[in-house]
Design an enzyme around this catalytic site. Structure first.
Site, PDB file in Angstrom:
ATOM      1  N   SER A 183       0.795  -1.228   0.000  1.00  0.00           N
ATOM      2  CA  SER A 183       0.000   0.000   0.000  1.00  0.00           C
ATOM      3  C   SER A 183       0.826   1.276   0.000  1.00  0.00           C
ATOM      4  O   SER A 183       0.354   2.303  -0.480  1.00  0.00           O
ATOM      5  CB  SER A 183      -0.953   0.004   1.191  1.00  0.00           C
ATOM      6  OG  SER A 183      -0.254  -0.203   2.401  1.00  0.00           O
ATOM      7  N   HIS A 211      -5.294  -2.887  -3.146  1.00  0.00           N
ATOM      8  CA  HIS A 211      -4.848  -1.926  -4.170  1.00  0.00           C
ATOM      9  C   HIS A 211      -4.760  -2.524  -5.579  1.00  0.00           C
ATOM     10  O   HIS A 211      -4.361  -1.843  -6.503  1.00  0.00           O
ATOM     11  CB  HIS A 211      -3.513  -1.309  -3.767  1.00  0.00           C
ATOM     12  CG  HIS A 211      -3.595  -0.616  -2.447  1.00  0.00           C
ATOM     13  ND1 HIS A 211      -4.029   0.677  -2.318  1.00  0.00           N
ATOM     14  CD2 HIS A 211      -3.363  -1.065  -1.189  1.00  0.00           C
ATOM     15  CE1 HIS A 211      -4.031   1.015  -1.042  1.00  0.00           C
ATOM     16  NE2 HIS A 211      -3.635  -0.031  -0.335  1.00  0.00           N
ATOM     17  N   LYS A 242     -11.821   1.409  -2.418  1.00  0.00           N
ATOM     18  CA  LYS A 242     -10.715   2.014  -3.162  1.00  0.00           C
ATOM     19  C   LYS A 242     -11.095   2.067  -4.643  1.00  0.00           C
ATOM     20  O   LYS A 242     -11.920   2.881  -5.014  1.00  0.00           O
ATOM     21  CB  LYS A 242      -9.434   1.252  -2.849  1.00  0.00           C
ATOM     22  CG  LYS A 242      -9.031   1.559  -1.390  1.00  0.00           C
ATOM     23  CD  LYS A 242      -7.898   0.758  -0.844  1.00  0.00           C
ATOM     24  CE  LYS A 242      -7.650   1.221   0.598  1.00  0.00           C
ATOM     25  NZ  LYS A 242      -6.909   0.277   1.404  1.00  0.00           N
TER      26      LYS A 242
HETATM   27  C1  LIG Z   1      -7.045   0.167   2.894  1.00  0.00           C
HETATM   28  C2  LIG Z   1      -6.466  -1.174   3.186  1.00  0.00           C
HETATM   29  C3  LIG Z   1      -7.154  -2.094   3.985  1.00  0.00           C
HETATM   30  C4  LIG Z   1      -8.380  -1.724   4.763  1.00  0.00           C
HETATM   31  O1  LIG Z   1      -9.497  -1.604   3.961  1.00  0.00           O
HETATM   32  P1  LIG Z   1     -10.703  -0.683   4.438  1.00  0.00           P
HETATM   33  O2  LIG Z   1     -11.845  -1.128   3.626  1.00  0.00           O
HETATM   34  O3  LIG Z   1     -10.268   0.724   4.171  1.00  0.00           O
HETATM   35  O4  LIG Z   1     -10.886  -0.935   5.911  1.00  0.00           O
HETATM   36  C5  LIG Z   1      -6.646  -3.358   4.103  1.00  0.00           C
HETATM   37  N1  LIG Z   1      -5.487  -3.711   3.495  1.00  0.00           N
HETATM   38  C6  LIG Z   1      -4.789  -2.836   2.753  1.00  0.00           C
HETATM   39  C7  LIG Z   1      -3.522  -3.276   2.102  1.00  0.00           C
HETATM   40  C8  LIG Z   1      -5.251  -1.533   2.590  1.00  0.00           C
HETATM   41  O5  LIG Z   1      -4.539  -0.656   1.896  1.00  0.00           O
END
Ligand SMILES: *Cc1c(COP(=O)(O)O)cnc(C)c1O
Length: 395
Positions: A183, A211, A242
């Site tokens: 991330s 991602h 995302k």
């Molecule tokens: C954003 C993220 C999460 C968490 O997801 P949310 O739906 O925002 O709680 C989990 N793993 C990674 C690698 C992330 O970047």
């Protein structure tokens, strides 16, 4: 009062180390151009990789979902909160990104954080040795802790080190967990080699594709599809806030794994189901992601990524090994990173500073996050600012 004083001291200590975080308040929908704290800026901070967060089809689907199903789910999935919208979304997700396993099934969650807690606490326990990449997301770290497994951290992406650790382990239950796309670095895990190790050692391989989902692979089916991997050892987590532009997450795996999660995963059982309207909007998002429009958005994003890397090559920062929308400028020092972020801010660009504990100490960075919502003009503004700041020296 003593309790407040000790918190004030701790806050002052954070501030002295350049670790104070500040929220900015958006007055407009997520997009390339936003009003943030009352100023017009070009945003390079969101994870809205396909630019769908404010897409009219999704806002319409959310409204339609609310009309059809109401505002709230009213209960947990096992106690009245599970609706047709959730069931439909789970079927859609299993069909969309479950191609890595026979008999795929999906289980939906309100957040990726909770999906990761559920996966790790349910598939790992006191008897498990859990092997975790050093740069895994905080939610995986927390899930590993909560599982009470014996946690072994392997150096980032180092499958030779992991192989040695697996060899040396006499644990009867093993689980390997990794971000698909990391991330804060944007690089992709060596999934083929990780899966070969998982199969050789009878381990689960949990891949958190927060991602990659929607962006990588044919039609955006994610990082496993991109690498054409297939195995019952695989457990896939995708997040839906995302690239999918809405909210929530899902675990996708063989139906037996999912049935076990439904029975045992505390972060699934003991929480109110997300509003059905949200699930309804995510189903609409999956249609968009898989459509020609999705392909067009991914192609535009690929152009932006390539151009950004080319422009970084012309600066002293140089691009890191990332082919994805995440393009960090690794600076190191917290204060220097903040100072650099402030320079971009003064240019009307929001390029966020990322500091510990989000990244390891000494690797603070700016994280440029690209989105199909960005135009080539937006990128030209980023380039002009990069050049001016680079010539200006410091940091
Ligand atoms: C954003 C993220 C999460 C968490 O997801 P949310 O739906 O925002 O709680 C989990 N793993 C990674 C690698 C992330 O970047």
């Amino acid at each position: 009062m003593h309790l407040l004083d000790s918190l004030r001291e701790a806050l002052a200590d954070l501030d002295a180390r350049g670790l104070t975080r500040r929220r900015r308040t958006a007055g407009t929908p997520c997009g390339a151009h936003m009003s943030v704290d009352g100023r017009e800026i070009v945003g390079f901070a969101s994870n809205d990789y396909l630019g769908l967060a404010a897409h009219p089809k999704l806002t319409a689907a959310l409204a339609e979902g609310a009309k059809r199903y109401g505002a709230g789910s009213g209960g947990s999935h096992l106690l009245g909160g599970h609706s047709h919208a959730h069931a439909q979304l789970e079927d859609d997700l299993a069909a969309f990104c479950g191609g890595f396993v026979d008999a795929p099934r999906a289980l939906s969650f309100s957040t990726g954080y909770m999906a990761n807690l559920a996966t790790l606490t349910t598939l790992a326990g006191r008897d498990t040795t859990l092997f975790s990449d050093a740069l895994n997301h905080a939610s995986l770290i927390d899930g590993a802790r909560l599982s009470r497994a014996d946690v072994q951290i392997y150096p980032h992406g180092d499958t030779a080190a992991l192989a040695a650790m697996l060899e040396a382990s006499d644990s009867s239950a093993k689980l390997i967990v990794t971000d698909g796309v990391f991330s804060m670095d944007g690089d992709i895990a060596p999934l083929g080699r990780l899966l070969a190790l998982a199969e050789r050692h009878g381990a689960w391989l949990v891949v958190d594709d927060a991602h990659g989902f929607g962006v990588l692979g044919p039609q955006g089916r994610g990082v496993l599809a991109e690498h054409a991997l297939r195995s019952p050892h695989l457990v896939y987590v995708c997040t839906l806030g995302k690239a999918a532009g809405v909210a929530g997450a899902a675990i996708v795996a063989h139906e037996t794994v999912i049935e076990w999660l439904v029975q045992r995963a505390r972060p699934y059982i003991f929480t109110t189901a997300a509003p059905p309207a949200v699930a309804h909007a995510v189903s609409a998002s999956l249609e968009l992601i898989a459509s020609d429009e999705g392909d067009t958005r991914r192609a535009h994003l690929a152009t932006l990524i390539e151009r950004t890397r080319a422009m970084l090559r012309r600066t002293r920062w140089q691009p890191v090994d990332s082919q994805t929308a995440i393009q960090p400028l690794v600076i190191g020092d917290n204060e220097a990173t903040l100072a650099l972020a402030a320079r971009f801010d003064a240019e009307g660009l929001w390029v966020p500073a990322i500091r510990p504990p989000t990244v390891p100490a000494g690797t603070s960075r700016l994280r440029i996050s690209l989105s199909a919502a960005h135009s080539l003009d937006d990128l030209a503004r980023l380039e002009a600012a990069l050049c001016r700041i680079d010539e200006g020296g410091q940091a």
